[in-house]
Design a protein around this motif. Structure first.
Motif, mmCIF file in Angstrom:
data_model
loop_
_atom_site.group_PDB
_atom_site.id
_atom_site.type_symbol
_atom_site.label_atom_id
_atom_site.label_comp_id
_atom_site.label_asym_id
_atom_site.label_seq_id
_atom_site.Cartn_x
_atom_site.Cartn_y
_atom_site.Cartn_z
ATOM 1 N N SER A 41 -3.438 8.558 -77.559
ATOM 2 C CA SER A 41 -4.646 9.374 -77.541
ATOM 3 C C SER A 41 -4.389 10.752 -76.938
ATOM 4 N N GLY A 42 -3.138 10.975 -76.471
ATOM 5 C CA GLY A 42 -2.785 12.277 -75.933
ATOM 6 C C GLY A 42 -2.659 12.262 -74.426
ATOM 7 N N CYS A 43 -1.972 13.248 -73.919
ATOM 8 C CA CYS A 43 -1.804 13.428 -72.479
ATOM 9 C C CYS A 43 -2.393 14.777 -72.081
ATOM 10 N N GLU A 44 -2.968 14.837 -70.925
ATOM 11 C CA GLU A 44 -3.526 16.093 -70.444
ATOM 12 C C GLU A 44 -2.402 17.086 -70.166
ATOM 13 N N CYS A 45 -2.748 18.355 -70.275
ATOM 14 C CA CYS A 45 -1.739 19.401 -70.121
ATOM 15 C C CYS A 45 -1.164 19.418 -68.705
ATOM 16 N N GLY A 46 -2.022 19.228 -67.720
ATOM 17 C CA GLY A 46 -1.534 19.177 -66.345
ATOM 18 C C GLY A 46 -1.394 20.525 -65.672
ATOM 19 N N ASN A 47 -2.043 21.559 -66.199
ATOM 20 C CA ASN A 47 -1.946 22.876 -65.578
ATOM 21 C C ASN A 47 -3.221 23.262 -64.828
ATOM 22 N N THR A 48 -4.007 22.267 -64.441
ATOM 23 C CA THR A 48 -5.257 22.560 -63.742
ATOM 24 C C THR A 48 -4.999 23.292 -62.438
ATOM 25 N N ALA A 49 -3.947 22.915 -61.732
ATOM 26 C CA ALA A 49 -3.646 23.565 -60.449
ATOM 27 C C ALA A 49 -3.292 25.032 -60.624
ATOM 28 N N ASP A 50 -2.748 25.402 -61.765
ATOM 29 C CA ASP A 50 -2.344 26.784 -62.020
ATOM 30 C C ASP A 50 -3.351 27.551 -62.880
ATOM 31 N N HIS A 51 -4.555 27.018 -63.014
ATOM 32 C CA HIS A 51 -5.544 27.625 -63.906
ATOM 33 C C HIS A 51 -5.871 29.057 -63.485
ATOM 34 N N ASP A 52 -6.118 29.268 -62.209
ATOM 35 C CA ASP A 52 -6.475 30.612 -61.739
ATOM 36 C C ASP A 52 -5.323 31.591 -61.942
ATOM 37 N N ARG A 53 -4.105 31.168 -61.697
ATOM 38 C CA ARG A 53 -2.959 32.057 -61.860
ATOM 39 C C ARG A 53 -2.747 32.412 -63.324
ATOM 40 N N ILE A 54 -2.952 31.430 -64.205
ATOM 41 C CA ILE A 54 -2.812 31.684 -65.638
ATOM 42 C C ILE A 54 -3.866 32.681 -66.110
ATOM 43 N N GLN A 60 -4.880 40.512 -66.745
ATOM 44 C CA GLN A 60 -4.373 41.582 -65.883
ATOM 45 C C GLN A 60 -4.572 42.965 -66.506
ATOM 46 N N ASN A 61 -4.588 43.036 -67.820
ATOM 47 C CA ASN A 61 -4.766 44.334 -68.477
ATOM 48 C C ASN A 61 -6.229 44.751 -68.585
ATOM 49 N N SER A 62 -7.160 43.863 -68.275
ATOM 50 C CA SER A 62 -8.594 44.187 -68.349
ATOM 51 C C SER A 62 -9.261 44.172 -66.985
ATOM 52 N N GLY A 63 -8.440 44.341 -65.929
ATOM 53 C CA GLY A 63 -9.016 44.358 -64.582
ATOM 54 C C GLY A 63 -9.561 43.022 -64.143
ATOM 55 N N PRO A 77 -15.173 26.384 -72.894
ATOM 56 C CA PRO A 77 -14.496 25.091 -73.008
ATOM 57 C C PRO A 77 -13.681 24.776 -71.760
ATOM 58 N N VAL A 78 -13.428 23.509 -71.567
ATOM 59 C CA VAL A 78 -12.631 23.072 -70.418
ATOM 60 C C VAL A 78 -11.227 23.654 -70.546
ATOM 61 N N GLY A 79 -10.727 24.294 -69.483
ATOM 62 C CA GLY A 79 -9.393 24.875 -69.478
ATOM 63 C C GLY A 79 -9.346 26.317 -69.926
ATOM 64 N N HIS A 80 -10.444 26.851 -70.467
ATOM 65 C CA HIS A 80 -10.452 28.251 -70.906
ATOM 66 C C HIS A 80 -10.802 29.167 -69.743
ATOM 67 N N CYS A 81 -10.341 30.416 -69.854
ATOM 68 C CA CYS A 81 -10.596 31.383 -68.794
ATOM 69 C C CYS A 81 -11.923 32.105 -68.981
ATOM 70 N N CYS A 82 -12.312 32.326 -70.221
ATOM 71 C CA CYS A 82 -13.498 33.132 -70.513
ATOM 72 C C CYS A 82 -14.436 32.385 -71.442
ATOM 73 N N GLU A 83 -15.635 32.916 -71.513
ATOM 74 C CA GLU A 83 -16.621 32.355 -72.426
ATOM 75 C C GLU A 83 -16.328 32.818 -73.845
ATOM 76 N N ILE A 84 -16.716 32.010 -74.800
ATOM 77 C CA ILE A 84 -16.392 32.292 -76.194
ATOM 78 C C ILE A 84 -17.639 32.147 -77.063
ATOM 79 N N CYS A 85 -17.561 32.741 -78.248
ATOM 80 C CA CYS A 85 -18.548 32.526 -79.307
ATOM 81 C C CYS A 85 -17.869 31.693 -80.387
ATOM 82 N N GLY A 86 -18.424 30.594 -80.694
ATOM 83 C CA GLY A 86 -17.816 29.684 -81.665
ATOM 84 C C GLY A 86 -18.430 28.316 -81.551
ATOM 85 N N ALA A 87 -17.613 27.288 -81.611
ATOM 86 C CA ALA A 87 -18.118 25.913 -81.565
ATOM 87 C C ALA A 87 -17.107 25.016 -80.872
#
Length: 310
Positions: A41-54, A60-63, A77-87
């Protein structure tokens, strides 16, 4: 990122790229193996601890500011940095679910169609806090997240992705059980949401104005009715209105309704003994007067018999 390296030189070149610096950091070393995710069924990416750094590296180019989403109530969406328009589609799965098999299902059934050109998809297992899908209370719950983005802009942004999400939900309703999918939940944020909100507001205003108009009309009718019952308006009315309390008068005529006038002793036949007696006395008088003067046929109160005799 879908790339394969067959030599150490190619790998060293890639490690100098900005993308690799975001993927690998520190003084670690590579250890190659052929082990895959043990859970189908898949494995989680495991980068939750580094989410803010990512996210800081991506912005960095948009302040460190996310671009403004041009839709109302955008999604994050879970794991995304910004809000999106879509589904987004969130899938609750059973033990029979195979993420690779279902990814191929979406790719070959939907994304290869010409009408869906320009849509990007990401599917992965993510972890969300309890209650995200309405499950029984747990510390966290894993689910399959499908993110769909399109290349449309303006008022049409996200609409193509939303339509594809609806098509996928229809396929889940028909074939989801065979893929081990229990339930699916669709969320969409598109550019035409503002127009829909304005339309709903205009409709609400129209309904409110109609209700107020009806209330004012009923109040006016009640006032007129009250004045009519008190007799204030009856003398000014030129038309007859049939009100409920008049129905009894219209249906039940009074006892004198058959009285069309009075008895004329000269033309009508008396209907009572008293009227008959009067008629008789009048006839006797006429006979007496006829004996005295054959030309007099009625009594004139302006003259008396002496004047007539003279």
């Amino acid at each position: 990122m879908g790339q394969k390296f067959t030599s150490d030189n190619r790998l060293e070149e890639y490690m100098q790229s900005p993308s690799a610096k975001l993927q690998f950091h520190g003084q670690g070393t590579f250890r190659l193996s052929n082990a895959r995710c043990p859970d189908k069924s898949g494995c989680e990416c495991g980068n939750t601890a580094d989410h803010d750094r990512i996210c800081a590296a991506l912005l960095q180019n948009s302040g460190n500011q996310c671009p403004v989403a041009t839709c109302k109530d955008p999604l994050k969406p879970v794991g995304h940095c910004c809000e999106i328009c879509g589904a987004t589609i969130s899938l609750e799965y059973s033990s029979n679910f195979d993420i690779e098999l279902y990814r191929d299902r979406i790719l070959h059934t939907f994304l290869t169609l010409p009408k869906n050109a320009g849509i990007q998809m990401a599917i992965s297992k993510v972890n969300a806090p309890q209650g995200f899908l309405g499950n029984a209370p747990r510390s966290s719950v894993s689910f399959i997240q499908i993110v769909l983005l399109d290349n449309r802009t303006g008022s049409q942004i996200g609409t193509h992705a939303e339509q594809l999400a609806k098509d996928i939900m229809g396929d889940i309703a028909e074939h989801g059980q065979s893929f081990g999918i229990v339930t699916g939940n669709l969320k969409a944020a598109t550019g035409n949401t503002w127009d829909a909100q304005r339309t709903d507001g205009h409709t609400s205003a129209t309904i409110a104005a109609t209700v107020v108009g009806v209330i004012l009309l009923l109040s006016l009718m009640g006032t007129v009715l009250l004045l009519y019952r008190k007799g204030i308006l009856r003398s000014r009315l030129t038309l007859h209105f049939s009100f409920p309390w008049h129905r009894q008068w219209d249906v039940e005529p009074s006892e004198d309704s058959n009285d069309r006038g009075f008895d004329n002793p000269m033309f009508d036949t008396p209907s009572t003994p008293e009227a008959l007696a009067v008629v008789c006395s009048v006839e006797e008088t006429l006979e007496k007067m006829g004996s005295k003067n054959s030309e007099l046929y009625y009594i004139n109160p302006l003259y008396d018999e002496t004047e007539l005799s003279a």
